[in-house]
Scaffold this active site. Sequence first.
Site, PDB file in Angstrom:
ATOM      1  N   SER A  37      32.334  22.629  -7.976  1.00 60.32           N
ATOM      2  CA  SER A  37      31.372  22.427  -9.528  1.00 60.32           C
ATOM      3  C   SER A  37      31.039  23.490 -10.208  1.00 60.32           C
ATOM      4  O   SER A  37      30.740  23.268 -11.361  1.00 60.32           O
ATOM      5  CB  SER A  37      29.832  21.821  -8.858  1.00 60.32           C
ATOM      6  N   LYS A  80      24.286  26.584  -9.507  1.00 59.21           N
ATOM      7  CA  LYS A  80      24.487  25.918 -10.983  1.00 59.21           C
ATOM      8  C   LYS A  80      23.977  26.975 -11.956  1.00 59.21           C
ATOM      9  O   LYS A  80      23.264  28.131 -11.690  1.00 59.21           O
ATOM     10  CB  LYS A  80      23.621  24.750 -11.277  1.00 59.21           C
TER      11      LYS A  80
END
Length: 173
Positions: A37, A80
């Site tokens: 991701s 993230k």
Amino acid sequence: MRKNRVFGWMRTGLLTFAFVFAVNQYGFALSVVNGTSMEPTLEDGDRLFINRFAYLFSQPKVGDVITFEDPAQDGRYLVKRVVGVSGDRIEIRSGVLYRNGKAVPEPYIDTKIEDGNFGPVTVKPGTVFVLGDNRHKHASRDSRYESVGLVPIDRVDGKVEWILWRPSLAAFL
């Protein structure tokens, strides 16, 4: 005399254990990336150095890569990039990220955002809006998804400071 020496070693051992525990809990940690991701910035298997001191007296800033506890699964952590902080208005239109109405330059990504339009969403006080750097369709579960949403600052574990080791670079050893 022997009893005092044993007590001294026990005390030293206990203090060492307490110090190591405190540094691990509140100072620095090592982590391994599990998934894609955050590609191209981070790769699956990368070993990361996490600074847990970073947000003791400050808050995450736009551009920081952070780790935080997954709201959907206790004990699991996500990594993230912060793209919005308290008061920011986040929107995705035609594959481009907008913050407060202005297109955000993102030199760390390798494609437009492929998941479609999103928002606008205003980041609430005490939270951050995060996206994975992999902007290919369905590649990152981040603040756009209900299972993550806006990330409360108190769930933030730390700031990613360095990639300590990347397995793909060791392929020819």
